[in-house]
Design a protein around this motif. Structure first.
Motif, PDB file in Angstrom:
ATOM      1  N   SER A 134       1.138  -2.929   0.724  1.00 25.27           N
ATOM      2  CA  SER A 134       1.341  -4.043   1.535  1.00 25.27           C
ATOM      3  C   SER A 134       2.044  -3.961   2.845  1.00 25.27           C
ATOM      4  O   SER A 134       2.701  -2.863   3.061  1.00 25.27           O
ATOM      5  CB  SER A 134       2.099  -5.029   0.736  1.00 25.27           C
ATOM      6  N   ARG A 135       2.454  -5.238   3.806  1.00 28.96           N
ATOM      7  CA  ARG A 135       2.716  -4.707   4.771  1.00 28.96           C
ATOM      8  C   ARG A 135       4.337  -4.693   4.818  1.00 28.96           C
ATOM      9  O   ARG A 135       4.874  -4.459   5.589  1.00 28.96           O
ATOM     10  CB  ARG A 135       2.299  -5.911   5.769  1.00 28.96           C
ATOM     11  N   THR A 136       4.860  -5.412   3.440  1.00 30.02           N
ATOM     12  CA  THR A 136       6.398  -5.282   3.634  1.00 30.02           C
ATOM     13  C   THR A 136       7.136  -3.976   3.809  1.00 30.02           C
ATOM     14  O   THR A 136       7.861  -3.814   4.515  1.00 30.02           O
ATOM     15  CB  THR A 136       6.689  -5.713   2.233  1.00 30.02           C
ATOM     16  N   PRO A 137       6.470  -2.976   3.007  1.00 28.97           N
ATOM     17  CA  PRO A 137       7.289  -1.738   3.147  1.00 28.97           C
ATOM     18  C   PRO A 137       6.664  -1.103   4.263  1.00 28.97           C
ATOM     19  O   PRO A 137       7.502  -0.229   4.898  1.00 28.97           O
ATOM     20  CB  PRO A 137       6.342  -0.861   2.151  1.00 28.97           C
ATOM     21  N   VAL A 138       5.643  -1.284   4.888  1.00 27.45           N
ATOM     22  CA  VAL A 138       5.286  -0.857   6.161  1.00 27.45           C
ATOM     23  C   VAL A 138       6.278  -1.172   7.158  1.00 27.45           C
ATOM     24  O   VAL A 138       6.653  -0.713   8.489  1.00 27.45           O
ATOM     25  CB  VAL A 138       3.744  -1.044   6.614  1.00 27.45           C
ATOM     26  N   ARG A 139       6.418  -2.735   7.400  1.00 28.29           N
ATOM     27  CA  ARG A 139       7.335  -3.380   8.162  1.00 28.29           C
ATOM     28  C   ARG A 139       8.739  -2.533   8.253  1.00 28.29           C
ATOM     29  O   ARG A 139       9.317  -2.119   9.370  1.00 28.29           O
ATOM     30  CB  ARG A 139       7.625  -4.803   7.889  1.00 28.29           C
TER      31      ARG A 139
END
Length: 245
Positions: free
Chosen positions: A85-90
């Motif tokens: 998901s985008r959360t760990p990428v952010r």
């Protein structure tokens, strides 16, 4: 090689010439972060601590040249490639931004950072001071076992330098870092080791960009420098070891 300016200008000549960045290779020593695989393209990951895994995957892609300086991407694109998901990428992008690997732009945009001349000189100057101090300390405390290990790394460098190939250039770079990391470890100074660890990724990326086997004399100079450093440490010449590093 002692001149920071030489290395800095070597890098910029390399970039201006438009040479392709050579792919990196996994490092078996202390120089590369744990589990940082430079030879494997980015692919989906399913481990825990996803932000850490994302940092490792993207950093490896940057160091190896899969993501080249100036490349524009987004958190969404990276999340899709890695299957997260985008959360760990952010969170990963925030960490990589702090480390100088990427630049964050509006609307989740990401630009792979490039080295400026100032960055290059600064990193090499800090590295020179750290390695010099570590060599000075190591000359006073090195044990026979540690000295034997340094000799084995030095012998490996000699063998690699005799082979003219892209792979041998990468192996030489990693062995070079292993040699200096060993000296830092022998020095017994935790703070030198800690600062060195914080520079690992950027140093490896810089060294990857600097590899150009058409300039074989550079490998020869580095090999000779290592031999002189090793001799100074082995004979307890602390000041000379510092000067040579």
């Amino acid at each position: 090689i002692h001149s920071c300016s030489f290395f800095a200008m070597r890098y910029f000549d390399f970039v201006r010439a438009g040479a392709k960045q050579p792919a990196g290779a996994p490092c078996t020593g202390r120089f590369v972060d744990d589990n940082l695989n430079l030879a494997t393209p980015m692919k989906p990951i399913k481990n825990e601590l996803l932000s850490t895994k994302v940092v490792q995957a993207v950093k490896a892609a940057i160091i190896s040249g899969e993501l080249s300086p100036g490349t524009k991407t987004t958190e969404t694109q990276i999340a899709t490639i890695l299957g997260v998901s985008r959360t760990p990428v952010r969170e990963a992008m925030r960490q990589l931004n702090e480390q100088g690997f990427v630049t964050l732009v509006k609307k989740s945009g990401v630009i792979i950072a490039d080295f400026t001349l100032e960055d290059t000189l600064g990193i090499l100057q800090v590295r020179g001071v750290l390695e010099g101090l570590a060599a000075r300390l190591a000359a006073s405390v090195i044990t026979p076992q540690q000295l034997a290990h340094l000799h084995s790394v030095s012998a490996m460098l000699d063998d690699i330098s005799k082979v003219d190939s892209a792979q041998s250039g990468e192996e030489f770079m990693l062995a070079d870092r292993s040699f200096h990391d060993c000296i830092i470890e022998v020095s017994g100074n935790f703070h030198i080791s800690r600062i060195n660890d914080s520079l690992k990724g950027r140093l490896l990326r810089l060294h990857t960009l600097l590899i150009d086997l058409s300039q074989g004399r550079i490998l020869q100079q580095v090999k000779e420098q290592h031999g002189n450093i090793l001799e100074a440490i082995a004979t307890g010449q602390a000041e000379r070891a510092e000067q040579l590093s």
